[in-house]
Design a protein around this motif. Structure first.
Motif, PDB file in Angstrom:
ATOM      1  N   TYR A  80      49.480  46.430  49.599  1.00 58.27           N
ATOM      2  CA  TYR A  80      48.458  45.585  50.225  1.00 58.27           C
ATOM      3  C   TYR A  80      48.972  44.164  50.306  1.00 58.27           C
ATOM      4  CZ  TYR A  80      47.090  44.998  45.238  1.00 58.27           C
ATOM      5  OH  TYR A  80      47.085  44.787  43.892  1.00 58.27           O
ATOM      6  N   ARG A 185      41.108  47.427  49.777  1.00 54.87           N
ATOM      7  CA  ARG A 185      40.720  46.020  49.693  1.00 54.87           C
ATOM      8  C   ARG A 185      40.758  45.386  51.071  1.00 54.87           C
ATOM      9  NH1 ARG A 185      43.423  44.956  44.400  1.00 54.87           N
ATOM     10  NH2 ARG A 185      43.912  47.050  43.676  1.00 54.87           N
ATOM     11  N   ASP A 254      42.724  40.084  48.168  1.00 54.59           N
ATOM     12  CA  ASP A 254      43.225  41.336  47.585  1.00 54.59           C
ATOM     13  C   ASP A 254      42.308  41.805  46.458  1.00 54.59           C
ATOM     14  OD1 ASP A 254      44.531  38.858  46.598  1.00 54.59           O
ATOM     15  OD2 ASP A 254      45.204  40.171  44.980  1.00 54.59           O
ATOM     16  N   ASN A 255      41.400  40.937  46.022  1.00 53.85           N
ATOM     17  CA  ASN A 255      40.458  41.332  44.975  1.00 53.85           C
ATOM     18  C   ASN A 255      39.054  41.552  45.534  1.00 53.85           C
ATOM     19  OD1 ASN A 255      42.448  41.226  43.025  1.00 53.85           O
ATOM     20  ND2 ASN A 255      42.017  39.116  42.458  1.00 53.85           N
ATOM     21  N   ASP A 264      39.064  43.889  39.444  1.00 57.66           N
ATOM     22  CA  ASP A 264      40.071  42.992  38.877  1.00 57.66           C
ATOM     23  C   ASP A 264      39.484  41.914  37.996  1.00 57.66           C
ATOM     24  OD1 ASP A 264      42.355  44.174  39.431  1.00 57.66           O
ATOM     25  OD2 ASP A 264      43.091  42.739  40.907  1.00 57.66           O
TER      26      ASP A 264
END
Ligand code: AMP
Ligand code: MG
Length: 485
Positions: A80, A185, A254-255, A264
């Motif tokens: 990702y 994500r 990405d979170n 996360d």
């Protein structure tokens, strides 16, 4: 009778491997020296339809560090990308491996992921490992969030590896088993969009819908439908964070999950004194991801998500931008409506009155200026006296309190109806930062008694339990969280 590893009840169906291998790398966890179970979530394992009774603890440890992989597992690290503090980077599971997608007895599908399982092609020179303290921190906070009724990944086990991990000093290594609706994500979409891979993007839209939003499968434009659903889910999520004073602290794209789960748990923390600028992070000096900025960050991330979908929204790019902008611009008003609804419930307001928003903001302003504890102020309003009682004698608060009671009277609801609404949304216990730290310090030395006691209380965050008060008092010390995980 000893149980075979194959009798546990794993039921894998690994659909992510149907994507082309640009999306992941098939890789097994790197074996560890001397694994031992630190904590295991029996309740969650039952919900998953897994049965470890009669399996020796050492066999369970071998399983949850990745030394032994269950039958049907197809381990992989996902690729990702993401905007980290506003900067675009290629990322990927640098220290995590999804061992498979497990189908529970209720036919729900979950990614089973090891975090801290060794380097992968996405490790960018880092060691791929995780430290015991932060993995236990993720365990307790994610389980607390679940008990608070907030969408989140879960924690199934933490295993000590028997190896040291080098940060500023050598620290005990650990592997966390994370259970998630999926690990797709915003950054997964960004990864494909940055490569111009429209064909996999289309497939990822379809895949995300079939996994998380099957009710929109028949919509005419799937990208638009998915964008709308993800916005809805993210608004729900951020509203529930705001409700309990949770600060994620690393809201990079990405979170942010497509499923709408909190993911996360790094340096996240809960706010004590009410202050919109609370951030806690030692690296976020500008407060990009402070408590009050969370809706703004979510909006920004969702705009990045919309950008990845442009080629699927309309073949004419200008038209696609126009449609996406219209959807993204609706975030603010949708969020504000949802926020007001949530705050009304927190202070026991049924129905709507024009002055509600003003009354809510007045309360928040008072909390800010008198440094009142966010959670405990709502406890006070529910009749539970805690902490600094003196500040409730201030004229500003007394005047507000009178206006508040008048408004409640006008709604013509009984006291018990008002109270039960408030009790359903106002936790009486949150994971207080200083108590989490203290329990982790003990746990790192091998004493899990405080950790387990706190976990027990956090399971019922909306009920008064005997002994609760020791978990309710905030610390008066300033708190900072670090990224060293
Ligand atoms: P996070 O801040 O946990 O969301 O991580 C950001 C990125 O850094 C992800 O791609 C992680 O996989 C990667 N990462 C974090 N810690 C490590 C580590 N110790 N080894 C390898 N990759 C890591
Ligand atoms: Mg991450």
């Amino acid at each position: 009778m000893k149980k075979n590893v194959s009798d546990i009840g794993w039921n894998f169906s690994n659909s992510y491997t149907s994507f082309s291998e640009t999306m992941y790398t098939r890789i097994s966890p790197v074996p560890v020296k001397d694994p031992s179970i630190v904590i295991f979530n029996k309740v969650l394992s039952k919900e998953l339809g897994l049965d470890f009774t009669n399996l020796s603890t050492s066999s369970v440890a071998q399983l949850f560090c990745g030394n032994v992989l269950p039958e049907g597992s197809e381990p992989l690290a996902q690729a990702y990308a993401g905007h980290q503090f506003g900067h675009f980077t290629n990322l990927g599971d640098g220290r995590a491996i999804v061992i498979g997608e497990h189908i529970s007895p209720k036919k729900n599908k979950f990614d089973i992921q090891f975090k801290g399982s060794g380097p992968t092609p996405y490790s960018r020179g880092a060691d791929g490992r995780a430290v015991l303290g932060p993995m236990l921190r993720e365990y307790i906070i994610s389980e607390a969030m679940h008990a608070l009724g907030i969408a989140t990944t879960r924690s199934l086990a933490v295993v000590k590896t028997g190896e040291y991990v080098f940060r500023e000093s050598p620290l005990p290594g650990a592997v966390l088993t994370r259970v998630a609706a999926s690990h797709i994500r915003v950054g997964t979409f960004q990864y494909l969009a940055s490569k111009g891979d429209v064909s996999n993007l289309r497939k990822l839209v379809e895949y995300s819908i079939s996994r998380h939003y099957p009710h929109i499968e028949k919509e005419e434009n799937l990208a638009i439908a998915l964008l709308n659903e993800v916005i809805k889910k993210q608004i729900d999520l951020i509203i529930s964070w705001m409700r309990v004073g949770f600060i994620h602290v690393v809201m990079n794209t990405d979170n942010m999950t497509i499923s709408g789960e909190t993911i996360d748990y790094g340096p996240c923390a809960f706010m004590d004194q009410y202050d919109n600028t609370t951030c806690f992070s030692s690296i976020d000096l500008q407060g990009r991801y402070s408590y009050g900025n969370q809706p703004i960050a979510a909006h920004w991330n969702l705009a990045r998500f919309a950008e990845t979908l442009l080629p699927l929204i309309h073949q004419d790019e200008n038209e696609a931008i126009k449609i996406a902008e219209q959807i993204i611009n609706s975030f603010k008003s949708k969020y504000e409506i949802a926020w007001l609804k949530m705050m009304r419930a927190k202070i026991g307001f049924f129905g709507k009155e024009g002055m509600d928003s003003m009354l809510i903001h007045k309360l928040l302003q008072w909390m800010h200026s008198s440094k009142a504890d966010y959670t405990n102020t709502f406890c006070y309003l529910m009749g539970h006296r805690l902490g600094n009682i003196k500040s409730y004698q201030e004229t500003t608060f007394i005047d507000w309190h009178k206006e508040w009671q008048d408004r409640i009277k006008r709604s013509k609801k009984s006291e018990s109806e008002v109270l039960s609404m408030m009790q359903s949304v106002n936790p009486v216990i949150i994971p207080r930062n200083h108590l989490i730290e203290e329990s982790l310090q003990d746990a790192e030395k091998g004493d899990l008694s405080r950790f387990k006691k706190m976990l027990k209380f956090l399971k019922y965050p909306y009920s008064y339990q005997e002994g609760l008060v020791s978990f309710q008092i905030p610390s008066d010390r300033e708190y900072k969280t670090f990224c060293g995980t």
